[in-house]
Design an enzyme around this catalytic site. Structure first.
Site, PDB file in Angstrom:
ATOM      1  N   GLU A 120      43.599 117.733   2.352  1.00  0.00           N
ATOM      2  CA  GLU A 120      43.493 116.749   1.276  1.00  0.00           C
ATOM      3  C   GLU A 120      44.885 116.258   0.898  1.00  0.00           C
ATOM      4  O   GLU A 120      45.878 116.969   1.122  1.00  0.00           O
ATOM      5  CB  GLU A 120      42.801 117.373   0.058  1.00  0.00           C
ATOM      6  CG  GLU A 120      43.451 118.639  -0.438  1.00  0.00           C
ATOM      7  CD  GLU A 120      42.516 119.520  -1.265  1.00  0.00           C
ATOM      8  OE1 GLU A 120      42.964 119.980  -2.326  1.00  0.00           O
ATOM      9  OE2 GLU A 120      41.377 119.759  -0.853  1.00  0.00           O
ATOM     10  N   LYS A 122      48.253 115.681  -1.012  1.00  0.00           N
ATOM     11  CA  LYS A 122      48.964 116.437  -2.050  1.00  0.00           C
ATOM     12  C   LYS A 122      49.412 115.445  -3.123  1.00  0.00           C
ATOM     13  O   LYS A 122      50.382 114.708  -2.946  1.00  0.00           O
ATOM     14  CB  LYS A 122      50.166 117.179  -1.481  1.00  0.00           C
ATOM     15  CG  LYS A 122      50.847 118.071  -2.517  1.00  0.00           C
ATOM     16  CD  LYS A 122      52.010 118.817  -1.924  1.00  0.00           C
ATOM     17  CE  LYS A 122      52.634 119.702  -3.006  1.00  0.00           C
ATOM     18  NZ  LYS A 122      53.115 118.926  -4.164  1.00  0.00           N
ATOM     19  N   ASP A 124      50.936 113.817  -6.432  1.00  0.00           N
ATOM     20  CA  ASP A 124      52.159 114.038  -7.214  1.00  0.00           C
ATOM     21  C   ASP A 124      51.829 113.857  -8.686  1.00  0.00           C
ATOM     22  O   ASP A 124      52.088 112.818  -9.295  1.00  0.00           O
ATOM     23  CB  ASP A 124      53.243 113.057  -6.776  1.00  0.00           C
ATOM     24  CG  ASP A 124      54.624 113.464  -7.296  1.00  0.00           C
ATOM     25  OD1 ASP A 124      54.758 114.602  -7.776  1.00  0.00           O
ATOM     26  OD2 ASP A 124      55.549 112.647  -7.226  1.00  0.00           O
ATOM     27  N   TYR A 243      40.254 119.898  -7.128  1.00  0.00           N
ATOM     28  CA  TYR A 243      40.450 120.402  -5.770  1.00  0.00           C
ATOM     29  C   TYR A 243      40.265 121.915  -5.629  1.00  0.00           C
ATOM     30  O   TYR A 243      40.339 122.444  -4.522  1.00  0.00           O
ATOM     31  CB  TYR A 243      41.848 120.041  -5.266  1.00  0.00           C
ATOM     32  CG  TYR A 243      42.973 120.501  -6.159  1.00  0.00           C
ATOM     33  CD1 TYR A 243      43.283 121.842  -6.332  1.00  0.00           C
ATOM     34  CD2 TYR A 243      43.757 119.576  -6.854  1.00  0.00           C
ATOM     35  CE1 TYR A 243      44.310 122.259  -7.146  1.00  0.00           C
ATOM     36  CE2 TYR A 243      44.797 119.977  -7.662  1.00  0.00           C
ATOM     37  CZ  TYR A 243      45.074 121.318  -7.799  1.00  0.00           C
ATOM     38  OH  TYR A 243      46.101 121.730  -8.620  1.00  0.00           O
ATOM     39  N   LYS A 331      54.666 118.937   3.479  1.00  0.00           N
ATOM     40  CA  LYS A 331      55.332 117.827   2.811  1.00  0.00           C
ATOM     41  C   LYS A 331      55.657 116.702   3.794  1.00  0.00           C
ATOM     42  O   LYS A 331      55.975 116.946   4.956  1.00  0.00           O
ATOM     43  CB  LYS A 331      56.633 118.304   2.156  1.00  0.00           C
ATOM     44  CG  LYS A 331      56.451 119.300   1.012  1.00  0.00           C
ATOM     45  CD  LYS A 331      55.802 118.631  -0.171  1.00  0.00           C
ATOM     46  CE  LYS A 331      55.864 119.501  -1.411  1.00  0.00           C
ATOM     47  NZ  LYS A 331      57.203 119.577  -2.009  1.00  0.00           N
ATOM     48  N   CYS A 425      89.196 126.725 -12.586  1.00  0.00           N
ATOM     49  CA  CYS A 425      87.945 126.259 -13.175  1.00  0.00           C
ATOM     50  C   CYS A 425      88.194 124.968 -13.957  1.00  0.00           C
ATOM     51  O   CYS A 425      89.105 124.925 -14.795  1.00  0.00           O
ATOM     52  CB  CYS A 425      87.372 127.328 -14.095  1.00  0.00           C
ATOM     53  SG  CYS A 425      85.925 126.773 -15.030  1.00  0.00           S
ATOM     54  N   CYS A 428      87.542 126.012 -17.982  1.00  0.00           N
ATOM     55  CA  CYS A 428      88.375 126.960 -18.738  1.00  0.00           C
ATOM     56  C   CYS A 428      89.766 127.142 -18.152  1.00  0.00           C
ATOM     57  O   CYS A 428      90.632 127.763 -18.778  1.00  0.00           O
ATOM     58  CB  CYS A 428      87.678 128.313 -18.844  1.00  0.00           C
ATOM     59  SG  CYS A 428      87.569 129.215 -17.277  1.00  0.00           S
ATOM     60  N   CYS A 443      83.999 130.923 -10.896  1.00  0.00           N
ATOM     61  CA  CYS A 443      84.871 131.245 -12.023  1.00  0.00           C
ATOM     62  C   CYS A 443      84.364 132.566 -12.582  1.00  0.00           C
ATOM     63  O   CYS A 443      83.189 132.682 -12.936  1.00  0.00           O
ATOM     64  CB  CYS A 443      84.786 130.152 -13.085  1.00  0.00           C
ATOM     65  SG  CYS A 443      85.520 130.622 -14.674  1.00  0.00           S
ATOM     66  N   CYS A 448      84.102 131.722 -20.156  1.00  0.00           N
ATOM     67  CA  CYS A 448      84.117 130.305 -19.789  1.00  0.00           C
ATOM     68  C   CYS A 448      83.007 129.566 -20.520  1.00  0.00           C
ATOM     69  O   CYS A 448      81.842 129.960 -20.460  1.00  0.00           O
ATOM     70  CB  CYS A 448      83.935 130.157 -18.285  1.00  0.00           C
ATOM     71  SG  CYS A 448      83.821 128.445 -17.725  1.00  0.00           S
TER      72      CYS A 448
END
Length: 713
Positions: A120, A122, A124, A243, A331, A425, A428, A443, A448
């Site tokens: 069937e 799929k 969305d 379904y 998919k 980083c 920070c 980091c 941070c």
């Protein structure tokens, strides 16, 4: 005049029946029998009559589609059986591997036609569950986390393709080949969607009203279903296809295709592109056909669902932790397009990982405007040789996450700039480090701000502490102003401090304080998930809480012990062990408990709530101590883990309510009696299930005894 009520009653009944039939023809069969104006005239007359004679309005009246008074908040309700997700296939080889696994499990020949599938589209959309009792729609819930969903009954009642009452339909449709008696109890799963044209019309209307636009039909459907005012939902062009099935009584299905045809015979909408009883080679052929039809369909689909058709085989194959073994979502190839990389920036996640992100020239990919795409890590950038200024191909992987697939070398001018990962980083300034044996650059500064922001957003999210109102912007303000430095600091906030934040007021601040207070009692699995431990998502947190029913036991477990749990791998076991052995984290948990957090333990082999007895409680001086819950139910019987079947009519509650209470108590509720059934709850007019239970020696109890057992719990 004495005959007026009788005439009115007949007119109301006739209009209800006629409008229900027109709803079905228009919204399910796409075959209207009367004009919109004539339909509106009849509906107006029915509304007029039911307003004047409210006692003649029935729960399944078409007027119930217009919406009910607004709710203050959604209630939550457990699913009798989990609404699991699906594993994904992205290629022919993935699908063939699924078929080979299935054949091996069933001991069938994978080369022949021994295994037949139903396939069937799929859709969305948004998954929901509908509960029908004696043919009447009594409850609708969202999928939620698969185990517990939000009750959205009044909103779903407004969806015109959803029958408020099941009835044998006579539509002259050749695809309805069965006629099965309407079941006494039925849980149906399906997908709520908005068609493409309806979505475009909805956004045009919102644009005219200067309202924000929905990004895509799925988001519009989700937002519409979660309206507290069902009248708003009623104004949205929602539709649904069913379904799947949960618990069902009074009917039996031998195949998935027969189940869908039964649904259709009761007036439910099933997708016309379902194809049943086909071998694996036809599954692959039909996938190609469906992919070609994708863009011409009135609604969005992102693949095809493949299910073993035989239900006995489905039951034999069973489920894994998060998905059934008998089904897979194949998919479609993601929609892709080309655009330009304007910049590459670095984001710091809650675990400290530095993730490079491509800032793109905005482009529409499969109906969604994409302006950023992940580049994952430095290794990925070097492998694809992505540079600032490049023309790249972008897809939405799995139709969700934007991703840069490749660079178009032919479009290079020589002005493109290579990206270099920063040594410090970007938030920070701390030196960053590459994790051994991994591509991640992190980091490691625990203070941070970027990590703290993301960790707190995770901590207060719905699947964790679920603190309503404590959104992204507010969290960032609280961290940037150094008002909070850890999870525990959230529970020291006061209304005055919150009201002083941007875009906040006294009422909003009071609501957040109330939400924080409400969140203080939390199930163990959600507490573990909320801590944001590496490699420990919702599924791993659930497995840990099932194996170690108290927080103390998890904190004391060795990594070797945790690795023995089915579904917990070495990375998760190591991450959990290291987290709880770190002194700073131990202090953090002590602070949370001191600030009033009560972690609910999972009491095994007891009559306590299946996921609920407070492991910590306030002893009056503000400090937590371990609590001890009731261990036994009625006459020493336990509820948790016992299998119950309900039959007949209950007088003090519906069967849905009884099932919900039993599930909350940790019991299992099934639809049929077997030698493994522990209790049959027999209400009035109990039939064949009672006879079978007695023949198998299953213990039979009445409603009063059930209430006593639940009360003891």
């Amino acid at each position: 005049m004495s005959n007026l009520p009788s005439k009115i009653e007949k007119e109301i009944s006739a209009l209800q029946e006629e409008l229900t039939r027109h709803n079905y023809h228009y919204h399910v069969l796409d075959d209207p029998l009367i004009s919109d104006a004539e339909y509106d005239r009849k509906m107006a007359r029915l509304l007029e009559l039911e307003t004047a004679y409210p006692h003649l309005s029935t729960p399944d009246s078409p007027t119930k589609r217009v919406g009910a008074p607004p709710l203050e908040i959604f209630e939550n309700a457990p699913h009798t059986t989990p609404m699991l997700g699906l594993d994904n296939a992205f290629s022919d080889s993935d699908l063939e591997a699924f078929h080979l696994r299935t054949a091996k499990f069933l001991k069938c020949n994978p080369e022949g036609d021994d295994i037949l599938y139903t396939v069937e589209p799929k859709l969305d959309g948004v998954a929901v569950e509908l509960t029908y009792e004696d043919g009447l729609l009594t409850r609708a819930t969202t999928r939620g986390d698969g185990f517990i969903g939000e009750v959205i009954t009044e909103n779903v009642r407004t969806i015109r393709s959803v029958p408020l009452k099941l009835a044998s339909v006579d539509v002259g449709a050749s695809n309805i080949l069965v006629e099965v008696e309407i079941p006494s109890f039925l849980e149906v799963r399906g997908e709520v969607i908005i068609n493409r044209k309806d979505f475009e019309r909805l956004n045009r209307m919102r644009l005219e009203k200067d309202e924000s636009l929905f990004a895509n039909p799925r988001n519009a459907a989700a937002g519409s279903l979660r309206q507290l005012d069902s009248k708003i939902t009623a104004s949205r062009p929602l539709s649904m296809f069913v379904y799947g099935v949960g618990i069902h009584e009074g009917c039996d299905f031998t195949s998935h295709g027969q189940m869908l045809r039964s649904f259709a015979s009761w007036g439910m909408p099933i997708n016309p592109l379902v194809k049943e009883l086909i071998p694996i080679d036809e599954v692959i052929t039909y996938y190609r056909e469906l992919e070609k039809k994708r863009e011409s369909l009135p609604y969005e689909i992102d693949g095809m669902v493949v299910k073993v058709d035989d239900i006995t085989r489905q039951k034999f194959l069973g489920e894994k932790a998060r998905s059934p073994r008998w089904a897979i979502a194949w998919k479609f190839q993601a929609v892709e397009t080309m655009t330009v990389v304007n910049d590459i920036i670095v984001q710091v996640g809650r675990t400290g990982s530095l993730t490079p992100v491509a800032v793109l020239e905005p482009v529409n990919v499969g109906g969604v405007t994409v302006s950023r795409a992940t580049l994952h890590n430095m290794d990925e950038i070097e492998r694809k040789d992505v540079r600032v200024g490049d023309t790249v191909v972008v897809i939405r992987a799995g139709d969700v996450i934007p991703k840069v697939v490749k660079v178009i070398d032919a479009n290079r001018t020589g002005n493109e700039k290579r990206f270099v990962m920063p040594k410090n980083c970007p938030v920070c300034g701390s030196t960053v480090h590459r994790v051994a044996d991994e591509a991640a650059i992190k980091c490691i500064n625990a203070s941070c701000r970027a990590q703290l922001k993301e960790r707190i957003k995770h901590f207060v999210s719905k699947a964790a502490f679920d603190v309503d109102g404590l959104g992204k912007k507010l969290v960032e303000q609280l961290v940037d102003r150094e008002i909070i430095h850890s999870f525990a600091d959230l529970y020291t906030l006061d209304q005055v401090t919150l009201a002083a934040m941007e875009r906040m007021g006294k009422k909003s601040a009071a609501n957040i304080i109330a939400a924080l207070e409400k969140s203080k009692t939390i199930p163990l699995k959600r507490f573990i998930y909320a801590l944001g431990i590496d490699h420990t998502g919702e599924s791993a947190a659930l497995l840990l809480s099932q194996h170690y029913p108290t927080l103390d036991l998890i904190m004391d477990a060795t990594r070797e012990e945790m690795e023995t749990i089915d579904g917990i791998g070495p990375k998760t076991a190591g991450a959990v062990h290291d987290f709880f052995k770190h002194s700073d984290n131990q202090v953090l948990i002590e602070q949370l408990i001191a600030n009033g957090i009560a972690v609910q333990s999972v009491e095994k082999n007891s009559a306590d709530r299946g996921h609920s007895q407070s492991q910590f409680s306030d002893n009056g001086d503000g400090h937590g101590e371990k609590g001890q819950g009731r261990q036994d139910g009625q006459d020493g019987e336990t509820i948790r883990g016992k299998k119950f079947v309900l039959t007949g009519t209950l007088s003090q509650m519906t069967r849905s309510e009884a099932k919900e209470k039993l599930i909350e108590a940790g019991a299992k509720v099934t639809g049929s009696v077997s030698s493994k059934t522990d209790y049959l709850v027999a209400g009035e007019a109990a039939g064949s299930k009672l006879t079978k239970a007695e023949s198998l020696g299953v213990k039979v109890i009445n409603e009063e005894e059930l209430l006593d057992m639940i009360g003891a719990w």
